[in-house]
Motif scaffolding. Structure first.
Motif: not given
Length: 467
Positions: A342-368
């Motif tokens: 979420p955009r309010r994460a920029r107040w916690h990490d102003p530089v790297g917040w936009s790179a945080y993301a996650y996803g999952a399918d039936a086999e694996v969990f992915v985090a960026r």
């Protein structure tokens, strides 16, 4: 074969003790093991000589007498230690007996064997020797090592141990392999030159050299020797470690070979990879290179070297993703939709917040994560050991939380960072259910059976190496 060593043949059990239980002929290490290890003593003695060459008591006669006494004693102790060290295979155990005064017996359960690595340090290679390092489940370092054996005998014993761990005949020999990736030297050197850490390590060293030259003070150089050693590790050391890096596929797993001075032959068994990390430093974006790191059961403890957890030191992204398909069959991470923070994460990490993301399918969990130093973590649902939700005081203030997916020790730490607190609770519940389902549906991790399906696939997408 070197030094008149008796060949290491597959173990043949022979009955002969009073209880009627089968016994096995004990075997010794290579007779050249003492001199291969004794160079450390010689180097230490020479260091003492050099350090005290200008002192009053270190006269040439005293130094010669001292070396004449200490060196023979050290080699005599080495040969006695070699004589009292034996190993044998007893059923499902590898038994190692050692100790000249206090006897020590170690049993390595072959059914728990995770990997058998062949390591050839520079001095051992001069004698034609190699070391076997055995990794077992639940260990954070090598459970046992046999140093040293003849190179051919080390390969035969390794093949026998792998065969017994796989539950097949011990005399089947080493499984065939198919080359997948060969990393060219130009890519290894280029990856070092395109690393910020390389220049950050070199800049102070160069400045000290210039200052010592201008002021005619060589003491500056000797006083900052640790700094030069760190610069060596970040530059030439990385090139030496990753020299001639090749990846091949075989029924017992992926085989990694690399090293210029110390050659290492490592096997990553199928089903033992717990998590994968794809790393792209900032300057590597110019060439599209990435590095692949892994958590492997039996590796990754505090005493584990980084080189033991690197699957691919540098390669184009397409090659890395193709190799990922070898250890995680059927997984296509490019097709997994990633949900940004979420955009309010920029107040916690102003530089790297936009790179945080996650996803999952039936086999694996992915985090960026990582805006400049990009990191993509992948973990199969069946390999997740626990799921945790953490929330610091500033995260609590912003209504955020972080979800951690714990794996075995290693460089990969999977986390969905800076998520909405309600979303984080949902991620924990959903991932716990996915992990339970994944463990129930997980197939065998037996080495040869676990690799039979993946070994039949095509490796054409990996041919050509890293450039």
């Amino acid at each position: 074969m070197t030094g008149g060593e008796r060949p290491v043949e597959p173990s043949v059990e022979q009955s002969g003790d009073r209880s009627g239980a089968p016994t096995v002929e004990p075997r010794r290490l290579h007779p050249l093991t003492p001199p291969a290890r004794g160079w450390v003593v010689v180097a230490a003695c020479l260091g003492v000589v050099v350090h005290n060459v200008n002192s009053g008591w270190a006269t040439p006669s005293r130094l010669i007498i001292g070396l004449g006494v200490l060196v023979p004693l050290a080699f005599a102790y080495g040969y006695l230690s070699w004589w009292f060290t034996t190993f044998r295979i007893e059923g499902d155990d590898l038994r190692i007996d050692s100790g000249m005064v206090f006897r020590r017996t170690r049993h390595v359960r072959l059914s728990r064997l995770q990997a058998v690595d062949v390591v050839r340090p520079l001095v051992a290679r001069l004698f034609g020797l190699a070391e076997l390092q055995l990794q077992v489940a639940g260990g954070d370092k090598a459970e046992a090592s046999l140093s040293y054996l003849g190179e051919a005998d080390a390969q035969r014993l390794r093949a026998e141990l792998l065969a017994r761990a796989a539950g097949v005949r011990p005399d089947v020999g080493e499984a065939p392999e198919q080359p997948l990736v060969a990393v060219p030297l130009s890519a290894v050197v280029g990856s070092v030159l395109l690393s910020v850490g390389t220049w950050a390590a070199l800049a102070p060293s160069v400045a000290i050299l210039v200052l010592a030259f201008v002021l005619h003070e060589l003491a500056f150089v000797f006083g900052t020797l640790p700094l030069f050693l760190a610069a060596w590790q970040f530059t030439a050391g990385r090139v030496i470690r990753n020299f001639d890096f090749t990846v091949a596929r075989s029924p017992d797993g992926l085989r990694l070979r690399h090293g210029l001075l110390e050659q290492r032959h490592q096997t990553v068994p199928p089903g033992r990879v717990q998590a994968v990390r794809i790393v792209q430093p900032w300057l590597w974006r110019l060439t599209g290179w990435v590095r692949v790191e892994i958590n492997v059961a039996g590796y990754g403890g505090k005493d584990t070297d980084a080189k033991e957890t690197i699957l691919l030191p540098v390669a184009p992204r397409a090659v890395a993703h193709g190799l990922l398909g070898q250890i995680l069959p059927g997984v296509a991470i490019d097709t997994i939709e990633l949900i940004p923070a979420p955009r309010r994460a920029r107040w916690h990490d102003p530089v790297g917040w936009s790179a945080y993301a996650y996803g999952a399918d039936a086999e694996v969990f992915v985090a960026r994560s990582g805006r400049f130093h990009r990191i993509l973590d992948v973990i199969p649902h069946a390999k997740v050991q626990s799921v945790r939700r953490t929330q610091g005081p500033w995260e609590r203030r912003l209504g955020l939380a972080t979800v951690h997916l714990d794996s075995t020790p290693g460089p990969v730490h999977v986390r969905a960072a800076r998520r909405d607190a309600v979303e984080a609770d949902r991620i924990v519940a959903e991932q716990a259910e996915r992990s339970r389902t994944g463990r129930r549906g997980a197939g065998t991790e037996r080495w040869i059976q676990g690799a039979s399906d993946s070994s039949s696939g095509s490796a054409s997408s990996l041919d050509g190496g890293a450039g």
